[in-house]
Design a protein around this motif. Structure first.
Motif, mmCIF file in Angstrom:
data_model
loop_
_atom_site.group_PDB
_atom_site.id
_atom_site.type_symbol
_atom_site.label_atom_id
_atom_site.label_comp_id
_atom_site.label_asym_id
_atom_site.label_seq_id
_atom_site.Cartn_x
_atom_site.Cartn_y
_atom_site.Cartn_z
ATOM 1 N N GLU A 117 -6.716 -71.446 1.887
ATOM 2 C CA GLU A 117 -7.263 -71.627 2.986
ATOM 3 C C GLU A 117 -6.675 -72.859 4.108
ATOM 4 N N GLU A 118 -5.578 -72.972 3.922
ATOM 5 C CA GLU A 118 -4.269 -73.815 4.297
ATOM 6 C C GLU A 118 -4.355 -72.987 5.459
ATOM 7 N N CYS A 119 -3.629 -72.575 5.583
ATOM 8 C CA CYS A 119 -2.195 -71.036 6.165
ATOM 9 C C CYS A 119 -4.159 -70.157 7.198
ATOM 10 N N GLU A 120 -4.375 -70.072 6.796
ATOM 11 C CA GLU A 120 -6.090 -69.384 7.340
ATOM 12 C C GLU A 120 -6.428 -70.121 8.212
ATOM 13 N N ARG A 121 -7.147 -71.841 8.318
ATOM 14 C CA ARG A 121 -7.241 -72.572 9.008
ATOM 15 C C ARG A 121 -6.421 -72.313 10.082
ATOM 16 N N GLU A 122 -4.612 -72.729 9.716
ATOM 17 C CA GLU A 122 -4.026 -72.641 10.682
ATOM 18 C C GLU A 122 -3.648 -71.716 11.362
ATOM 19 N N LEU A 123 -4.082 -69.814 11.061
ATOM 20 C CA LEU A 123 -4.167 -68.788 11.872
ATOM 21 C C LEU A 123 -4.610 -68.792 12.772
ATOM 22 N N ILE A 124 -5.933 -68.934 12.836
ATOM 23 C CA ILE A 124 -7.640 -69.343 12.808
ATOM 24 C C ILE A 124 -7.525 -70.307 14.613
ATOM 25 N N ASP A 125 -6.794 -71.500 14.332
ATOM 26 C CA ASP A 125 -6.573 -72.514 15.016
ATOM 27 C C ASP A 125 -5.741 -71.324 16.169
ATOM 28 N N ARG A 126 -4.398 -70.649 16.510
ATOM 29 C CA ARG A 126 -4.144 -70.653 17.577
ATOM 30 C C ARG A 126 -5.394 -70.102 18.466
ATOM 31 N N VAL A 127 -6.113 -69.595 17.732
ATOM 32 C CA VAL A 127 -7.095 -68.411 18.357
ATOM 33 C C VAL A 127 -7.733 -69.391 19.352
ATOM 34 N N PRO A 128 -7.945 -69.617 21.009
ATOM 35 C CA PRO A 128 -9.145 -70.164 22.073
ATOM 36 C C PRO A 128 -10.645 -70.542 20.690
ATOM 37 N N LYS A 129 -10.989 -71.536 20.923
ATOM 38 C CA LYS A 129 -12.151 -71.707 20.236
ATOM 39 C C LYS A 129 -13.018 -71.098 20.925
ATOM 40 N N ARG A 130 -13.522 -71.117 21.708
ATOM 41 C CA ARG A 130 -14.387 -69.951 22.588
ATOM 42 C C ARG A 130 -14.557 -68.379 21.975
ATOM 43 N N LEU A 131 -13.586 -67.854 21.658
ATOM 44 C CA LEU A 131 -13.325 -66.628 20.694
ATOM 45 C C LEU A 131 -13.168 -66.669 19.830
ATOM 46 N N ARG A 132 -12.822 -67.431 18.445
ATOM 47 C CA ARG A 132 -12.881 -67.667 17.046
ATOM 48 C C ARG A 132 -14.194 -67.535 16.352
ATOM 49 N N PRO A 133 -15.607 -67.260 16.917
ATOM 50 C CA PRO A 133 -16.495 -66.178 16.400
ATOM 51 C C PRO A 133 -15.988 -64.986 15.783
ATOM 52 N N ALA A 134 -15.572 -64.365 17.407
ATOM 53 C CA ALA A 134 -15.483 -63.413 17.150
ATOM 54 C C ALA A 134 -14.059 -62.081 16.496
ATOM 55 N N VAL A 135 -13.078 -63.225 15.780
ATOM 56 C CA VAL A 135 -12.120 -63.444 15.084
ATOM 57 C C VAL A 135 -12.369 -62.039 14.370
ATOM 58 N N ARG A 136 -13.872 -62.465 13.138
ATOM 59 C CA ARG A 136 -13.557 -61.969 12.053
ATOM 60 C C ARG A 136 -14.062 -60.325 11.826
ATOM 61 N N PRO A 137 -15.646 -60.392 13.240
ATOM 62 C CA PRO A 137 -16.383 -59.131 13.457
ATOM 63 C C PRO A 137 -15.231 -58.205 13.905
ATOM 64 N N ILE A 138 -14.156 -58.405 14.503
ATOM 65 C CA ILE A 138 -13.326 -57.385 14.778
ATOM 66 C C ILE A 138 -12.694 -57.127 14.277
ATOM 67 N N LEU A 139 -12.139 -57.581 13.579
ATOM 68 C CA LEU A 139 -11.440 -57.130 12.191
ATOM 69 C C LEU A 139 -11.433 -56.762 11.351
ATOM 70 N N LEU A 140 -12.432 -56.675 11.047
ATOM 71 C CA LEU A 140 -13.815 -55.531 10.390
ATOM 72 C C LEU A 140 -13.630 -54.720 10.691
ATOM 73 N N ALA A 141 -14.940 -54.727 11.746
ATOM 74 C CA ALA A 141 -15.106 -53.432 12.575
ATOM 75 C C ALA A 141 -13.410 -52.642 12.897
ATOM 76 N N MET A 142 -12.552 -52.671 13.700
ATOM 77 C CA MET A 142 -11.050 -52.030 13.450
ATOM 78 C C MET A 142 -11.052 -51.607 12.137
ATOM 79 N N TRP A 143 -10.823 -52.280 11.061
ATOM 80 C CA TRP A 143 -10.507 -52.155 9.490
ATOM 81 C C TRP A 143 -11.636 -50.927 8.913
ATOM 82 N N ARG A 144 -12.856 -51.059 9.511
ATOM 83 C CA ARG A 144 -13.822 -50.186 8.732
ATOM 84 C C ARG A 144 -14.776 -49.220 9.524
ATOM 85 N N GLY A 145 -13.912 -49.643 11.120
ATOM 86 C CA GLY A 145 -14.946 -48.254 11.924
ATOM 87 C C GLY A 145 -16.074 -48.462 11.819
ATOM 88 N N LYS A 146 -17.065 -49.761 12.455
ATOM 89 C CA LYS A 146 -18.222 -49.634 12.565
ATOM 90 C C LYS A 146 -18.726 -49.634 14.599
#
Length: 160
Positions: A117-146
């Motif tokens: 969880e600490e590693c994941e927090r540090e990873l997401i902290d590299r992303v600008p705050k305004r873009l953070r809400p989009a990271v997971r949906p983008i990765l899921l869409a790329m993975w699952r092709g939705k």
């Protein structure tokens, strides 16, 4: 003649999203494995332990399918965790085995989760705050092709 440093060298592949995703994945997994080394685990070990924790008695073959781990790789992975006393196997039928965490496995997963969880927090902290809400949906869409192929979502974030 001047020599280009690594930083000055143009990377012609950096315009390809798949390439960037691969580079980001390699970097993230390297950092995750560094954190998990304290527990003598690698990311595949941790993923399997988390899956088993969420699904006690899951068959070894189903776990392999869910994690995209081929049978020839799954067998030694489970054997290694069993040898360490982290999981136990119980026959379901003549061909299948159910895997469960032992008490030691449960304790280790709890401890390792803190590091992950600490590693994941540090990873997401590299992303600008305004873009953070989009990271997971983008990765899921790329993975699952939705998408419909035109970039239009065909499933809401809840369904991804």
């Amino acid at each position: 003649m001047t020599t280009k440093t690594r930083r000055d060298t143009e990377d012609p592949l950096s315009s390809f999203p798949g390439y960037l995703l691969r580079r980001a994945s390699v970097a993230a997994l390297g950092e995750l494995n560094d954190r998990l080394a304290e527990f003598e685990l690698r990311h595949a070990d941790f993923a399997l332990l988390m899956l088993i924790r969420a699904n006690p008695g899951l068959s070894q073959s189903e776990a392999g399918r869910m994690l995209d781990i081929q049978r020839p790789n799954m067998v030694p992975l489970v054997a290694k965790l069993e040898k360490r006393g982290l999981v136990s196997r119980k026959p379901i039928d003549r061909r299948s085995q159910a895997i469960s965490l032992t008490a030691a496995g449960s304790r280790l997963v709890r401890k390792a989760c803190v590091a992950v969880e600490e590693c994941e927090r540090e990873l997401i902290d590299r992303v600008p705050k305004r873009l953070r809400p989009a990271v997971r949906p983008i990765l899921l869409a790329m993975w699952r092709g939705k998408t419909d192929g035109q970039g239009t979502d065909i499933a809401s974030d809840e369904n991804i």
